[in-house]
Write an enzyme that holds these catalytic residues in place. Structure first.
Site, PDB file in Angstrom:
ATOM      1  N   GLY A  11      24.368  23.338  16.227  1.00 34.07           N
ATOM      2  CA  GLY A  11      25.891  24.000  17.013  1.00 34.07           C
ATOM      3  C   GLY A  11      26.876  22.942  16.641  1.00 34.07           C
ATOM      4  O   GLY A  11      27.553  22.055  16.798  1.00 34.07           O
ATOM      5  N   TYR A  12      27.610  22.906  14.675  1.00 36.38           N
ATOM      6  CA  TYR A  12      28.128  21.602  14.627  1.00 36.38           C
ATOM      7  C   TYR A  12      29.353  22.756  14.432  1.00 36.38           C
ATOM      8  O   TYR A  12      30.768  22.787  15.055  1.00 36.38           O
ATOM      9  CB  TYR A  12      27.993  20.752  13.042  1.00 36.38           C
ATOM     10  CG  TYR A  12      27.262  19.734  13.448  1.00 36.38           C
ATOM     11  CD1 TYR A  12      26.833  19.732  14.334  1.00 36.38           C
ATOM     12  CD2 TYR A  12      26.816  19.024  12.374  1.00 36.38           C
ATOM     13  CE1 TYR A  12      25.916  18.086  14.975  1.00 36.38           C
ATOM     14  CE2 TYR A  12      26.591  17.925  12.572  1.00 36.38           C
ATOM     15  CZ  TYR A  12      25.742  17.607  13.727  1.00 36.38           C
ATOM     16  OH  TYR A  12      24.805  16.351  13.672  1.00 36.38           O
ATOM     17  N   SER A  13      30.092  24.037  13.402  1.00 35.28           N
ATOM     18  CA  SER A  13      30.888  24.072  13.314  1.00 35.28           C
ATOM     19  C   SER A  13      31.797  25.293  13.743  1.00 35.28           C
ATOM     20  O   SER A  13      30.912  25.578  14.489  1.00 35.28           O
ATOM     21  CB  SER A  13      30.530  24.852  11.522  1.00 35.28           C
ATOM     22  OG  SER A  13      30.455  24.224  10.497  1.00 35.28           O
ATOM     23  N   SER A  45      22.348  28.321  11.804  1.00 38.02           N
ATOM     24  CA  SER A  45      20.917  28.920  10.431  1.00 38.02           C
ATOM     25  C   SER A  45      20.493  29.249  11.870  1.00 38.02           C
ATOM     26  O   SER A  45      19.816  27.925  12.128  1.00 38.02           O
ATOM     27  CB  SER A  45      21.121  27.960   9.966  1.00 38.02           C
ATOM     28  OG  SER A  45      21.953  27.639   8.795  1.00 38.02           O
ATOM     29  N   GLU A 128      19.680  13.051   7.375  1.00 44.90           N
ATOM     30  CA  GLU A 128      18.909  15.071   6.233  1.00 44.90           C
ATOM     31  C   GLU A 128      19.911  15.242   5.481  1.00 44.90           C
ATOM     32  O   GLU A 128      18.976  15.424   4.336  1.00 44.90           O
ATOM     33  CB  GLU A 128      21.122  16.201   7.065  1.00 44.90           C
ATOM     34  CG  GLU A 128      20.264  17.433   6.360  1.00 44.90           C
ATOM     35  CD  GLU A 128      21.925  18.631   7.245  1.00 44.90           C
ATOM     36  OE1 GLU A 128      21.695  19.496   6.378  1.00 44.90           O
ATOM     37  OE2 GLU A 128      21.790  18.548   8.131  1.00 44.90           O
TER      38      GLU A 128
END
Length: 289
Positions: A11-13, A45, A128
């Site tokens: 949960g970033y963008s 995603s 990553e």
């Protein structure tokens, strides 16, 4: 996580915080022994298949934008969380919007300490990139082998131009492999994941658009038939060796375009390398209007 019983997503963008992630507005407020989360994430995603999400949320709204952010672990299957999948142009469901409206998680489910989430997030992105440097050469080598089989199937394996383009793809994967060795060797010597790992992401994502271009050139009009449709004449619409229709060249071609955008656009990766690796001056900031 190792057993696959718990599936996680990132949960970033946010709608107004993509490349400029530090501008995020999702907030978490401490109430007793819980955090209460409100806000929205996007391009998440696999959220529609996930049990948990790690969330960058603002926990101190008075702090500068790169501070006051915490890295929270949040269960997705609870009241106050809504997941809405996007259908991609390939027809697949992969990216999602995630809405938080009073969602809750335990107060101790914070990685790296309260208000220290930006440091954790940057470290995670570095790891990553390093993981991709190790595994992508293996995946892309297998893809080149499928490409050779595709050229043979379509009678293009003796075409000198096609052969040259396949050789170009093979050489690029070899460069990718040695680049991966270089990054991983640094880690084995004790180096921390750093901005130089952006080289790997920029390299593979732009390469992948070229190899999928070649696959569709080999198939010609047959490559325009969506995966899962009946084959035209004696040709299949997907390539030999594809595990299923979602791995077909026509689908992979469409997905490859997004690789230069998700997880940091090519432009952002170039800026990171220019400023943090090469030491070039920062790009001038202009004000709209």
């Amino acid at each position: 996580m190792l057993s696959g019983e718990d599936t996680w997503c990132q949960g970033y963008s946010e709608p107004d915080a993509g490349s400029d992630l530090a501008s995020l507005t999702t907030r978490a407020t401490r109430e007793g022994e819980e955090w209460v989360i409100d806000g929205q994430k996007v391009w998440t995603s696999g959220a529609h298949h996930s049990d948990w999400i790690f969330v960058l949320a603002r926990t101190d709204r008075e702090a500068p934008k790169h501070r006051g952010i915490s890295f929270l672990l949040v269960p997705l299957r609870q009241p106050g969380v809504e997941v809405r999948p996007f259908r991609m142009m390939s027809g697949q469901l992969h990216f999602n919007e995630v809405f938080f409206d009073g969602a809750r998680t335990r107060a101790d489910l914070v990685v790296g300490g309260v208000d220290n989430g930006w440091t954790v997030a940057q470290s995670l992105l570095g790891v990553e990139r390093g993981e991709e440097a190790a595994t992508n050469p293996i995946l892309f080598r297998a893809e080149v082998e499928r490409l050779v089989a595709l050229a043979r199937q379509y009678g293009k394996d003796q075409d000198p131009v096609i052969r040259q383009r396949i050789a170009w793809c093979w050489s690029k994967v070899e460069i990718m492999r040695f680049l991966g060795y270089r990054i991983l060797t640094g880690w084995l010597k004790g180096a921390e994941p750093g901005p130089e790992t952006s080289i790997a992401k920029l390299y593979w994502s732009e390469y992948h658009t070229k190899v999928t271009d070649l696959a569709l050139d080999i198939m010609g009009l047959h490559g325009q038939v969506p995966a899962g449709r009946p084959p035209l004449r004696t040709y299949r619409t997907d390539d030999p060796g594809a595990a299923n229709s979602s791995a077909s060249w026509s689908t992979t071609y469409l997905i490859a375009r997004s690789g230069t955008i998700y997880a940091g656009t090519s432009q952002v990766q170039r800026n990171i390398l220019a400023e943090k690796v090469l030491g070039l001056p920062r790009e001038p900031r202009t004000q709209a209007g």
